[in-house]
Design a protein around this motif. Structure first.
Motif, PDB file in Angstrom:
ATOM      1  N   TRP A  79      -1.292  14.607  -0.796  1.00 54.32           N
ATOM      2  CA  TRP A  79       0.605  14.178  -0.864  1.00 54.32           C
ATOM      3  C   TRP A  79       1.005  15.745  -0.760  1.00 54.32           C
ATOM      4  O   TRP A  79       1.622  15.496  -0.254  1.00 54.32           O
ATOM      5  CB  TRP A  79       0.341  13.858  -1.938  1.00 54.32           C
ATOM      6  N   ASP A  84       0.999   4.240  -3.156  1.00 60.31           N
ATOM      7  CA  ASP A  84       0.740   5.469  -2.498  1.00 60.31           C
ATOM      8  C   ASP A  84       2.112   6.335  -3.333  1.00 60.31           C
ATOM      9  O   ASP A  84       1.836   7.004  -3.591  1.00 60.31           O
ATOM     10  CB  ASP A  84       0.968   5.623  -1.080  1.00 60.31           C
ATOM     11  N   ARG A 108       0.760  -1.242  -0.328  1.00 67.92           N
ATOM     12  CA  ARG A 108       0.397   0.284  -0.120  1.00 67.92           C
ATOM     13  C   ARG A 108       0.930   1.463  -0.426  1.00 67.92           C
ATOM     14  O   ARG A 108       0.646   2.489  -0.456  1.00 67.92           O
ATOM     15  CB  ARG A 108      -0.739  -0.023   1.344  1.00 67.92           C
ATOM     16  N   ALA A 126      -6.893  12.758  -3.229  1.00 68.87           N
ATOM     17  CA  ALA A 126      -5.102  11.919  -3.103  1.00 68.87           C
ATOM     18  C   ALA A 126      -3.998  13.048  -3.228  1.00 68.87           C
ATOM     19  O   ALA A 126      -2.672  13.242  -2.190  1.00 68.87           O
ATOM     20  CB  ALA A 126      -5.239  10.907  -3.909  1.00 68.87           C
TER      21      ALA A 126
END
Length: 325
Positions: A308, A268, A264, A304
């Motif tokens: 970040w 990412d 995961r 997302a």
């Protein structure tokens, strides 16, 4: 970690027990310590000191920005705190961070979130404290003054002895919060940094990319990362990736855990790197990037991307000069 252990009466041998790290390596700047070895040392230290409150704060506050070499210089030379955060998070793998770190803007507040979900329970508090203190030390350095957050959110309950946390923070602490986060004003991200030099930042960022490329040449996690970066459409699920690497899902999971990471986390990171590249080099639109990275829709990708970088794709594209492909 070993220095703090020795000061607390824990012998060097006891700190390193079972880690496979030779005591001579402690004085060798070129020595390589794997994440799983660092975890063993941390577990030894936490166990030997009875998981003393503030232990991680003491360790993290001793890690100066210069320890991180070119990554640290990139932050120091960034024009604004927002750009320093973007560069720092983009090349987070060049640091010692054992927790996931991402930025979220929520109204007038900015939350630098420390995700401890990947960290084993016995050392979870320790590493949250360590990264928290190290981040604040870094912010003190690049701002040229003490950093004062609005508050600190910590997932773990208030310890019986909370004085070390209160003395460290000089800000309100919310124990038992839903997540770990350093909370500050969104306006703080736009403040200029005293040693800003965009050319130096760009040179250092280029060196960061080269360091990551060299690091990616070895290790099983590097093979997985390379697979994710080169996958033609979207992101493969764990079963597909395992088949492509000719291992079972169980083996894939185990080998990544041995190297201190997870599928995961690598997914990412790959999505983050590929999204930035598509925005700044290829110039693709948000909808196109969302499809290529396997998101259900553009809105999911935008969420997302904000996690970040702390910015929307559009804002990020305008703040970073587009690089020719």
């Amino acid at each position: 970690m070993v220095d703090v252990g020795v000061e607390r009466g824990v012998p060097v041998r006891a700190c390193l027990d079972g880690s496979g790290v030779d005591a001579n390596a402690l004085a060798d700047d070129a020595a390589h310590v794997r994440a799983v070895q660092e975890l063993v040392v941390a577990q030894n230290l936490v166990r030997a000191t009875g998981d003393a409150p503030g232990l991680g704060l003491e360790v993290g506050s001793r890690i100066p920005l210069r320890t991180y070499s070119v990554w640290g210089f990139a932050l120091l030379a960034s024009p604004t705190l927002r750009e320093a955060a973007a560069v720092g998070l983009r090349y987070l793998e060049l640091t010692f961070a054992m927790v996931g770190i991402h930025l979220q803007e929520e109204g007038d507040e900015v939350h630098l979130v420390l995700d401890d979900g990947f960290v084993p329970q016995p050392v979870r508090h320790f590493f949250v404290e360590r990264e928290l203190a190290n981040i604040c030390t870094i912010l003190d350095t690049i701002l040229g003054r003490p950093f004062r957050p609005l508050r600190l959110d910590l997932r773990f309950p208030r310890p019986e002895e909370s004085a070390p946390h209160e003395a460290f923070a000089d800000a309100p602490i919310a124990f038992g919060a839903p997540r770990n986060a350093i909370v500050t004003s969104a306006a703080d991200l736009e403040q200029p940094l005293p040693q800003a030099d965009r050319h130096t930042m760009q040179v250092c960022e280029r060196e960061c990319r080269l360091l990551l490329a060299r690091r990616a040449d070895t290790g099983f996690a590097a093979r997985v990362r390379d697979l994710l970066m080169q996958w033609p459409e979207g992101i493969p699920d764990m079963g597909v990736a395992a088949a492509a690497l000719h291992v079972s899902i169980r083996t894939l999971h185990r080998r990544l855990a041995e190297e201190g990471t997870s599928y995961r986390r690598l997914v990412d990171g790959a999505r983050h790197a590929r999204a930035v590249e598509m925005l700044t080099t290829i110039g693709l639109g948000v909808e196109q990037i969302a499809v290529r990275l396997g998101y259900a829709d553009a809105a999911a990708f935008i969420r997302a991307f904000r996690r970040w970088t702390g910015a929307t794709p559009g804002a990020y594209r305008t703040s970073v000069p587009t690089r020719p492909s």
